[in-house]
Design an enzyme around this catalytic site. Structure first.
Site, mmCIF file in Angstrom:
data_model
loop_
_atom_site.group_PDB
_atom_site.id
_atom_site.type_symbol
_atom_site.label_atom_id
_atom_site.label_comp_id
_atom_site.label_asym_id
_atom_site.label_seq_id
_atom_site.Cartn_x
_atom_site.Cartn_y
_atom_site.Cartn_z
ATOM 1 N N GLU A 1 122.014 49.257 57.223
ATOM 2 C CA GLU A 1 122.746 50.509 56.998
ATOM 3 C C GLU A 1 121.769 51.602 57.442
ATOM 4 O O GLU A 1 120.817 51.932 56.733
ATOM 5 C CB GLU A 1 123.097 50.640 55.505
ATOM 6 N N ARG B 1 119.933 60.449 57.556
ATOM 7 C CA ARG B 1 119.031 61.356 56.843
ATOM 8 C C ARG B 1 118.031 61.935 57.817
ATOM 9 O O ARG B 1 117.213 62.767 57.444
ATOM 10 C CB ARG B 1 118.265 60.608 55.757
ATOM 11 N N LYS C 1 130.482 51.599 46.898
ATOM 12 C CA LYS C 1 129.056 51.591 46.609
ATOM 13 C C LYS C 1 128.860 52.241 45.230
ATOM 14 O O LYS C 1 129.514 53.242 44.932
ATOM 15 C CB LYS C 1 128.348 52.406 47.702
HETATM 16 C C1 3PG Z 1 120.447 54.561 49.390
HETATM 17 O O1 3PG Z 1 120.696 55.598 49.934
HETATM 18 O O2 3PG Z 1 121.299 53.683 49.353
HETATM 19 C C2 3PG Z 1 119.169 54.428 48.649
HETATM 20 O O3 3PG Z 1 118.177 55.273 49.130
HETATM 21 C C3 3PG Z 1 118.631 53.075 48.524
HETATM 22 O O4 3PG Z 1 118.039 53.043 47.311
HETATM 23 P P1 3PG Z 1 116.608 52.396 47.114
HETATM 24 O O5 3PG Z 1 115.684 53.112 48.074
HETATM 25 O O6 3PG Z 1 116.273 52.614 45.665
HETATM 26 O O7 3PG Z 1 116.730 50.931 47.476
#
Ligand code: 3PG
Length: 206
Positions: free
Chosen positions: A43, A47, A131
């Site tokens: 994914e 950003r 999600k």
């Molecule tokens: C996301 O956007 O899905 C998160 O940044 C992932 O979360 P994590 O970095 O705690 O795994």
């Protein structure tokens, strides 16, 4: 692939790596680490400025990998992701305009939710695989179970605070289709490949 087939693939994969590319030069080595580690899925998050370009490059060089776009928060980014070849779209929250854009393109959309109200907004758009983000901050598995009790037809992809210590507990709940996370994406490409191998072994009970 149909959206049903994509969901079946996500379910089989069990982990959706959340990837941030700060620079286009990172794309091939990190994608290679994911593929070689046994997790040909990413994914790629909107950003950073290079997100659309990164998706395009990843799709071109890893045509059999399952590559989607994350942190998609508006129609413009959604269209850019689809043009770049993304096979699924993820948002941190629920966006009606992204939902509409995905519906127009028959594109799989996994919007983020944490409350029943947000779940209802997504359900109203016909979306039932959601999600749950940021999972650990919003009560984790306990909250997911409470939400699924109210909406038994939902399937959930928790993300945020998932790691090697807690992923198996999440995956043991049958409403959880897969877990998203970035814990295996740290370090050099060699370190990422090793973490990915460990994560894959873990979720497959090896
Ligand atoms: C996301 O956007 O899905 C998160 O940044 C992932 O979360 P994590 O970095 O705690 O795994």
């Amino acid at each position: 692939m149909t959206n049903e087939e994509k969901l079946a693939l996500i379910k089989k994969t069990k982990i959706v790596p959340v990837v941030v590319f700060n620079n286009i030069d990172e794309v091939l080595p990190k994608m290679e680490a994911l593929v070689n580690g046994g997790l040909p899925c990413a994914e790629i998050t909107f950003r950073t400025e290079c997100a659309a370009e990164a998706i395009k490059l990843a799709v071109k060089n890893f045509p059999t990998a399952f590559i989607g776009a994350g942190t998609v928060i508006n129609r413009n980014q959604c269209e850019q992701a689809i043009v770049a070849g993304a096979q699924f779209i993820v948002s941190p929250g629920f966006s009606p305009e992204v939902a509409d854009c995905c519906a127009e393109h028959n594109m799989l959309y996994l919007p983020g939710i944490v409350t029943p109200t947000e779940a209802m907004a997504a359900i109203a758009k016909g979306l039932t695989t959601l999600k749950f983000f940021p999972a650990s901050n919003y009560g984790g598995l306990k909250t997911i179970k409470a939400i699924c009790a109210a909406f038994p037809y939902l399937h959930i992809m928790p993300t945020g605070g998932i790691n090697a210590d807690n992923i198996c507990e999440y995956l043991a709940y049958d409403k959880i289709i897969a877990c998203g996370g970035s814990w295996m994406m740290k370090g050099t490409p060699a370190e990422i490949e090793q973490s990915v191998k460990e994560a894959v072994a873990l979720v497959n009970g090896k």
